[in-house]
Design an enzyme around this catalytic site. Structure first.
Site, PDB file in Angstrom:
ATOM      1  N   ASN A 130      48.839  53.168 -26.910  1.00 53.38           N
ATOM      2  CA  ASN A 130      47.787  53.666 -27.799  1.00 53.38           C
ATOM      3  C   ASN A 130      48.141  55.080 -28.216  1.00 53.38           C
ATOM      4  OD1 ASN A 130      45.983  51.500 -27.767  1.00 53.38           O
ATOM      5  ND2 ASN A 130      45.105  52.157 -25.821  1.00 53.38           N
ATOM      6  N   ASP A 163      44.069  47.539 -23.979  1.00 61.13           N
ATOM      7  CA  ASP A 163      43.176  46.431 -23.599  1.00 61.13           C
ATOM      8  C   ASP A 163      43.958  45.228 -23.077  1.00 61.13           C
ATOM      9  OD1 ASP A 163      40.681  47.600 -24.165  1.00 61.13           O
ATOM     10  OD2 ASP A 163      41.131  47.441 -26.311  1.00 61.13           O
ATOM     11  N   PRO A 197      42.440  45.122 -16.732  1.00 63.33           N
ATOM     12  CA  PRO A 197      41.111  45.375 -16.158  1.00 63.33           C
ATOM     13  C   PRO A 197      40.406  46.484 -16.932  1.00 63.33           C
ATOM     14  CG  PRO A 197      42.865  46.218 -14.718  1.00 63.33           C
ATOM     15  CD  PRO A 197      43.542  45.459 -15.822  1.00 63.33           C
ATOM     16  N   ASP A 198      39.100  46.361 -17.074  1.00 61.28           N
ATOM     17  CA  ASP A 198      38.314  47.438 -17.690  1.00 61.28           C
ATOM     18  C   ASP A 198      37.944  48.408 -16.571  1.00 61.28           C
ATOM     19  OD1 ASP A 198      36.262  49.089 -18.676  1.00 61.28           O
ATOM     20  OD2 ASP A 198      35.821  47.625 -20.253  1.00 61.28           O
ATOM     21  N   PHE A 244      34.147  57.229 -23.007  1.00 58.84           N
ATOM     22  CA  PHE A 244      34.544  57.763 -24.313  1.00 58.84           C
ATOM     23  C   PHE A 244      34.694  56.620 -25.296  1.00 58.84           C
ATOM     24  CE2 PHE A 244      35.724  62.235 -24.876  1.00 58.84           C
ATOM     25  CZ  PHE A 244      35.322  62.728 -23.650  1.00 58.84           C
ATOM     26  N   LYS A 260      28.487  50.352 -26.919  1.00 57.21           N
ATOM     27  CA  LYS A 260      29.490  50.452 -25.859  1.00 57.21           C
ATOM     28  C   LYS A 260      28.878  51.028 -24.584  1.00 57.21           C
ATOM     29  CE  LYS A 260      33.563  50.932 -27.690  1.00 57.21           C
ATOM     30  NZ  LYS A 260      34.782  51.461 -28.300  1.00 57.21           N
ATOM     31  N   LYS A 311      28.805  48.903 -21.135  1.00 55.45           N
ATOM     32  CA  LYS A 311      29.513  49.359 -19.929  1.00 55.45           C
ATOM     33  C   LYS A 311      28.550  49.713 -18.803  1.00 55.45           C
ATOM     34  CE  LYS A 311      33.693  49.989 -22.053  1.00 55.45           C
ATOM     35  NZ  LYS A 311      35.038  49.655 -21.639  1.00 55.45           N
TER      36      LYS A 311
HETATM   37  N1  CTP Z   1      38.338  51.832 -20.788  1.00 56.28           N
HETATM   38  C1  CTP Z   1      38.759  51.561 -19.510  1.00 56.28           C
HETATM   39  N2  CTP Z   1      39.575  50.497 -19.260  1.00 56.28           N
HETATM   40  C2  CTP Z   1      39.966  49.679 -20.255  1.00 56.28           C
HETATM   41  C3  CTP Z   1      39.546  49.958 -21.576  1.00 56.28           C
HETATM   42  C4  CTP Z   1      38.744  51.045 -21.805  1.00 56.28           C
HETATM   43  O1  CTP Z   1      38.420  52.307 -18.594  1.00 56.28           O
HETATM   44  N3  CTP Z   1      40.740  48.672 -19.991  1.00 56.28           N
HETATM   45  C5  CTP Z   1      37.425  52.964 -21.025  1.00 56.28           C
HETATM   46  C6  CTP Z   1      37.993  54.066 -21.865  1.00 56.28           C
HETATM   47  O2  CTP Z   1      38.582  55.080 -21.056  1.00 56.28           O
HETATM   48  C7  CTP Z   1      36.741  54.586 -22.566  1.00 56.28           C
HETATM   49  C8  CTP Z   1      35.945  53.348 -22.797  1.00 56.28           C
HETATM   50  O3  CTP Z   1      36.326  52.453 -21.772  1.00 56.28           O
HETATM   51  O4  CTP Z   1      35.976  55.438 -21.742  1.00 56.28           O
HETATM   52  C9  CTP Z   1      36.232  52.728 -24.122  1.00 56.28           C
HETATM   53  O5  CTP Z   1      35.556  51.500 -24.200  1.00 56.28           O
HETATM   54  P1  CTP Z   1      36.190  50.175 -24.829  1.00 56.28           P
HETATM   55  O6  CTP Z   1      35.087  49.210 -25.095  1.00 56.28           O
HETATM   56  O7  CTP Z   1      37.251  49.639 -24.013  1.00 56.28           O
HETATM   57  O8  CTP Z   1      36.773  50.763 -26.100  1.00 56.28           O
HETATM   58  P2  CTP Z   1      37.689  50.051 -27.042  1.00 56.28           P
HETATM   59  O9  CTP Z   1      38.869  49.447 -26.338  1.00 56.28           O
HETATM   60  O10 CTP Z   1      37.970  51.035 -28.097  1.00 56.28           O
HETATM   61  O11 CTP Z   1      36.721  48.886 -27.470  1.00 56.28           O
HETATM   62  P3  CTP Z   1      36.621  48.225 -28.905  1.00 56.28           P
HETATM   63  O12 CTP Z   1      37.959  47.659 -29.106  1.00 56.28           O
HETATM   64  O13 CTP Z   1      35.532  47.228 -28.709  1.00 56.28           O
HETATM   65  O14 CTP Z   1      36.236  49.347 -29.801  1.00 56.28           O
END
Ligand code: CTP
Length: 401
Positions: A210, A279, A306-307, A324, A338, A342
Site C-alpha cells: 500500500n 487486506d 487478519p483484520d 484510521f 468503518k 470495527k
Molecule cells: N486495519 C487493520 N488490519 C487490516 C486492515 C486494516 O488493522 N487487515 C486497520 C487500519 O490500520 C485502519 C483501519 O483498520 O486503522 C482501516 O479500516 P479498513 O476497513 O480495513 O480500511 P480499508 O482497508 O481502507 O477498508 P475499505 O477497503 O473498506 O475502505
C-alpha cells in the site's frame, strides 16, 4: 517546525569534551525558534571558546558572576528570570555534585540555585565516573529535587572506553526539550501503534504493498511519548528513523504485524492502528522468482489477511482502540460506517489524495458525538492534537487522578 517558538532557554555548559555537541545544540534550538543565552563555567572554556558560542547563539555569553555588562551586577538573577528552562549540557560529575549540594561558587551554579524555572541536566562523563556511588547519589538527589535528568547515552567515549555516560546527541536533547514543554496527558499509559504499509510477497523479489510513508503513525508515536506514555511502534517498511524514546518493532507482512501486535497487546492501555495493512496476501508465494512467459501475465490468487484492529477491538477488557481511514471520497459516510463496523470508540479519517507523502495533513475525528474537523497543520502538530483528543476521550477509569 518552530516547536520552541517564544521559549527562552539558558544553556549552561560545564567542562567536558561533550562541549562540542553544545555548539550544534545551540544551532538546533535556535532553528526550532528558541532564544538561547549561554553561560559557561571556566572549565567549559577549556573545551570550546565563548566566541564560538556567542557566534552561534547570536547573543552575549556569560562566564562569571562579576560580569560588568549587567547594570545591577546580578547576572545570576537576571539570566534565570524570564527563562523557560535552564539546560545544563554538558553536566560534568563535578557540576552535578555542586547542584546536588546547592553550592553557589560560580555564575552557573549560583544561577541554578537562584532560578525560578525548571532545570534539566544532560550528564556527560566517563562510564566509571557515571557509575560511581557519589555520582549516582547526586543524581538521585537531583531527581528528588525535581531536576530532569536527560540520558546519559551509552557507547564509545572520548577516553576510548565503552559504556554509559555519553551526553545525548544534540538532536536528542532538542527532542527531549520539546517533549519537556508538552502537556503530559498520557503520563504512565502504555500505547501500541501500528504504522507504515505492509508488504506482501509474490515471489522472493516482488511484493504487493500500500502507499504509506508512515509519517502519521511515527508522528503519533512521538507525540504519545512526549505526552508521557510508554510507546511501542510496530512498523511496516518505511524510510523513517525510529522515533527517539520509542520501542520500534519492524515487520514486513500483515501476518507479521498481527503477530507482533498480539505479542505486545497485553497490558496496553491504548491501541492506535495507523498502518495501511494489505487486506489480502498472495495465496501461493512462489519460492523462486517468477519468470516472464512471453506476453502471458501471471495470475495470482489471494487470501484475506487478519483484520488487526478488529481483532484487538474484540479483546474483552482490551485496550482503548483508535482506527484510521484513508478515503478518496465520501469521508464522513465511510469513516462513520468503518468506526461502527470495527466496534471502536474513535476513528480518524482523511482524504488520502490530499496528504499522501506530505508533511501537512487535514483530519477529522469521528466518535459517538459525530465528526470533529481539525485545522490543517504539520503531521507532528496534528499528532499532538490527536493525542490530546484521545486523552480527553478515555473513560474516567483510565483518566489521570
Ligand atoms: N486495519 C487493520 N488490519 C487490516 C486492515 C486494516 O488493522 N487487515 C486497520 C487500519 O490500520 C485502519 C483501519 O483498520 O486503522 C482501516 O479500516 P479498513 O476497513 O480495513 O480500511 P480499508 O482497508 O481502507 O477498508 P475499505 O477497503 O473498506 O475502505
Amino acid at each position: 517546525m518552530l516547536d520552541l517558538k517564544d521559549k527562552r532557554i539558558v544553556l549552561g555548559m560545564s567542562g567536558g569534551i561533550a562541549c562540542y555537541k553544545s555548539a550544534e545544540l545551540v544551532r538546533r534550538l535556535i532553528e526550532r525558534g528558541a532564544t538561547v543565552d549561554v553561560v559557561m563555567t571556566d572549565a567549559a572554556t577549556h573545551f570550546i571558546t565563548a566566541v564560538t558560542m556567542q557566534a552561534l547563539s547570536g547573543r552575549p555569553v556569560f562566564l562569571d558572576q562579576w560580569d560588568p555588562r549587567m547594570p545591577n551586577n546580578m547576572a545570576h538573577i537576571d539570566l534565570s528570570r524570564g527563562a523557560d528552562a535552564i539546560l545544563i549540557a554538558p553536566a560534568s560529575a563535578d557540576f552535578l555534585a555542586k547542584l546536588a549540594q546547592g553550592r553557589a561558587d560560580d555564575l552557573l551554579s549560583t544561577l541554578c540555585l537562584a532560578r525560578a524555572c525548571p532545570l534539566l541536566v544532560a550528564p556527560a562523563m566517563n562510564r566509571e565516573m557515571w557509575a560511581a556511588a557519589p555520582t549516582q547519589r547526586n543524581i538521585d538527589q537531583l531527581i528528588a529535587d525535581g531536576v530532569d535528568v536527560l540520558g546519559p547515552g551509552s557507547g564509545s567515549q572520548a577516553c576510548g572506553e565503552i559504556g554509559d555516560g555519553r551526553m545525548l546527541e544534540a538532536s536528542e536533547l532538542v527532542v527531549e526539550l520539546i517533549a519537556f514543554f508538552q502537556q503530559k496527558s498520557l503520563l504512565g499509559k502504555s500505547v501500541l501503534i501500528t504504522a507504515g504499509p505492509t508488504c506482501e510477497p509474490i515471489d522472493p523479489i516482488r511484493v504487493i504493498t500500500n502507499r504509506s510513508s508512515g509519517k502519521t503513525g511515527y508522528a503519533l508515536a512521538r507525540a504519545a511519548w512526549e505526552a508521557g506514555a510508554q510507546v511501542t511502534l510496530v512498523s511496516g517498511p518505511t524510510a523513517l528513523p525510529a522515533p527517539y524514546g520509542v520501542n520500534r518493532i519492524c515487520v514486513e507482512t500483515a501476518q507479521q504485524m498481527h503477530d507482533a501486535v498480539m505479542d505486545q497487546i497485553q497490558d496496553q492501555d491504548i491501541f492506535i492502528s495507523v498502518a495501511a495493512v494489505a487486506d489480502w496476501r498472495v495465496a501461493n508465494i512462489a519460492t523462486d522468482k517468477l519468470k516472464k512467459d512471453g506476453n502471458n501475465p501471471p495470475s495470482l490468487s489471494f487470501v484475506a489477511n487478519p483484520d488487526i484492529l478488529a481483532t484487538v477491538a474484540a479483546i474483552p477488557n482490551g485496550p482503548w482502540c483508535v482506527g484510521f481511514a484513508a478515503e478518496t471520497e465520501r469521508l464522513s459516510e465511510y469513516a462513520n460506517q468503518k468506526r461502527l463496523r470495527k466496534g471502536i470508540p474513535m476513528l480518524i479519517g482523511n482524504l488520502a489524495q490530499n496528504v499522501m507523502d506530505a508533511d501537512h495533513t487535514t483530519v477529522s475525528i469521528f466518535d459517538d458525538q459525530g465528526e470533529h474537523v481539525l485545522a490543517t497543520s504539520t503531521k507532528q502538530d496534528v499528532a499532538r492534537q490527536l493525542i490530546r483528543a484521545i486523552a480527553e476521550r478515555l473513560p474516567s477509569s483510565m483518566q489521570k487522578p
